[in-house]
Design a protein around this motif. Sequence first.
Motif, PDB file in Angstrom:
ATOM      1  N   TRP A 105      45.877  33.721  26.640  1.00 13.98           N
ATOM      2  CA  TRP A 105      47.104  32.917  26.157  1.00 13.98           C
ATOM      3  C   TRP A 105      48.088  33.153  27.342  1.00 13.98           C
ATOM      4  N   ILE A 106      48.644  32.404  27.980  1.00 16.57           N
ATOM      5  CA  ILE A 106      49.713  32.649  28.900  1.00 16.57           C
ATOM      6  C   ILE A 106      51.086  32.062  28.341  1.00 16.57           C
ATOM      7  N   TRP A 107      52.103  32.916  28.020  1.00 12.22           N
ATOM      8  CA  TRP A 107      53.383  32.523  27.463  1.00 12.22           C
ATOM      9  C   TRP A 107      54.295  32.362  28.743  1.00 12.22           C
ATOM     10  N   PRO A 108      55.073  31.016  28.331  1.00  9.87           N
ATOM     11  CA  PRO A 108      55.942  30.446  29.652  1.00  9.87           C
ATOM     12  C   PRO A 108      56.633  31.569  30.436  1.00  9.87           C
ATOM     13  N   LYS A 109      57.217  32.518  29.939  1.00 13.53           N
ATOM     14  CA  LYS A 109      57.805  33.615  30.625  1.00 13.53           C
ATOM     15  C   LYS A 109      56.940  34.783  30.947  1.00 13.53           C
ATOM     16  N   GLN A 110      55.549  34.869  30.945  1.00 15.75           N
ATOM     17  CA  GLN A 110      54.829  35.902  31.057  1.00 15.75           C
ATOM     18  C   GLN A 110      54.618  36.121  32.500  1.00 15.75           C
ATOM     19  N   GLN A 111      54.752  37.185  33.243  1.00 11.07           N
ATOM     20  CA  GLN A 111      54.924  37.494  34.604  1.00 11.07           C
ATOM     21  C   GLN A 111      53.346  38.014  34.947  1.00 11.07           C
ATOM     22  N   GLU A 112      52.609  38.469  34.040  1.00 14.25           N
ATOM     23  CA  GLU A 112      51.508  39.153  34.466  1.00 14.25           C
ATOM     24  C   GLU A 112      50.264  38.784  33.433  1.00 14.25           C
ATOM     25  N   VAL A 113      49.150  38.865  33.836  1.00 15.31           N
ATOM     26  CA  VAL A 113      47.969  38.352  33.005  1.00 15.31           C
ATOM     27  C   VAL A 113      46.824  39.187  33.654  1.00 15.31           C
ATOM     28  N   THR A 114      45.769  39.449  32.596  1.00 15.56           N
ATOM     29  CA  THR A 114      44.542  40.179  32.755  1.00 15.56           C
ATOM     30  C   THR A 114      43.388  39.294  32.372  1.00 15.56           C
ATOM     31  N   LEU A 115      42.558  39.196  33.287  1.00 13.80           N
ATOM     32  CA  LEU A 115      41.364  38.266  32.675  1.00 13.80           C
ATOM     33  C   LEU A 115      39.925  39.001  33.168  1.00 13.80           C
ATOM     34  N   GLU A 116      38.772  38.601  32.490  1.00 14.97           N
ATOM     35  CA  GLU A 116      37.597  39.013  32.744  1.00 14.97           C
ATOM     36  C   GLU A 116      36.827  37.740  33.428  1.00 14.97           C
ATOM     37  N   VAL A 117      36.420  38.053  34.620  1.00 16.05           N
ATOM     38  CA  VAL A 117      35.599  36.965  35.237  1.00 16.05           C
ATOM     39  C   VAL A 117      34.277  37.622  35.773  1.00 16.05           C
ATOM     40  N   THR A 118      33.344  36.785  35.688  1.00 21.38           N
ATOM     41  CA  THR A 118      31.975  36.896  35.916  1.00 21.38           C
ATOM     42  C   THR A 118      31.739  36.243  37.490  1.00 21.38           C
ATOM     43  N   GLU A 119      31.307  37.217  38.386  1.00 21.87           N
ATOM     44  CA  GLU A 119      31.088  36.268  39.853  1.00 21.87           C
ATOM     45  C   GLU A 119      29.654  36.621  40.108  1.00 21.87           C
ATOM     46  N   SER A 120      29.169  35.343  40.718  1.00 17.48           N
ATOM     47  CA  SER A 120      27.825  35.441  40.975  1.00 17.48           C
ATOM     48  C   SER A 120      27.580  34.370  42.239  1.00 17.48           C
ATOM     49  N   ILE A 121      26.756  34.825  43.201  1.00 18.80           N
ATOM     50  CA  ILE A 121      26.434  33.965  44.304  1.00 18.80           C
ATOM     51  C   ILE A 121      24.928  33.943  44.272  1.00 18.80           C
ATOM     52  N   PRO A 122      24.272  32.812  43.752  1.00 14.21           N
ATOM     53  CA  PRO A 122      22.840  32.869  43.558  1.00 14.21           C
ATOM     54  C   PRO A 122      22.172  32.428  44.859  1.00 14.21           C
ATOM     55  N   ARG A 123      22.900  32.003  45.895  1.00 11.59           N
ATOM     56  CA  ARG A 123      22.314  31.550  47.250  1.00 11.59           C
ATOM     57  C   ARG A 123      23.343  31.835  48.478  1.00 11.59           C
ATOM     58  N   ILE A 124      22.620  32.383  49.279  1.00  9.53           N
ATOM     59  CA  ILE A 124      23.378  32.723  50.521  1.00  9.53           C
ATOM     60  C   ILE A 124      22.753  32.296  51.638  1.00  9.53           C
ATOM     61  N   ASP A 125      23.392  31.349  52.338  1.00  8.65           N
ATOM     62  CA  ASP A 125      22.632  30.582  53.791  1.00  8.65           C
ATOM     63  C   ASP A 125      23.013  31.349  54.721  1.00  8.65           C
ATOM     64  N   GLY A 126      21.861  31.785  55.466  1.00  6.57           N
ATOM     65  CA  GLY A 126      21.995  32.568  56.765  1.00  6.57           C
ATOM     66  C   GLY A 126      20.853  33.301  57.421  1.00  6.57           C
ATOM     67  N   ARG A 127      20.910  33.807  58.677  1.00  4.16           N
ATOM     68  CA  ARG A 127      19.815  34.495  59.090  1.00  4.16           C
ATOM     69  C   ARG A 127      20.340  35.718  59.901  1.00  4.16           C
TER      70      ARG A 127
END
Length: 179
Positions: A105-127
Amino acid sequence: MKYLRRLTGWLAGVLLIAALVIGLAIITFFEAMNYSNIQIVLKGGMAYRAQVITGVEPDTDPWNFFTGDLQESDPVHGTLNSPASTYSAYNVVGFDHRLDISFAWIWPKQQEVTLEVTESIPRIDGRAKASTAVALVAAGGQDAVYPPAWGTARYRVTLVQDSRNKQWRIRSITWIADE
């Protein structure tokens, strides 16, 4: 006179309910606007970070997503511009980046917020690059010509809003756990 008093009481009640509904709509609008801005910055910033780490994109304009504090290092992969990156021996052309963001929940005057994120990269194309392919195959077998998998990890990300231009930036990324 009795009917006039009832009419004004009813009208005042309707106006009060209308004011509450309009106030709730305005608060919901600003909450949705701030949260969507934060989602855009988080998804773009974390994808840009992964592009720089894998070598898909050179680190040319990090100021779009990050504050100066975060540019120094990365919690998992070391310095972003490090030539000793895990992916420096590979020509990575693309990947499938996924980011799940917790709600805040971000209040209109709020200057900072901390969130939890889950990052995944299931496929990487390259050699592997031609100069390193033979050494990689000798060290890790035939599958070593493909870039190593990017593990799924949870991070605690803090964003700050610039008071002058109201733009959100990622200030810190803290690793929580691998999944």
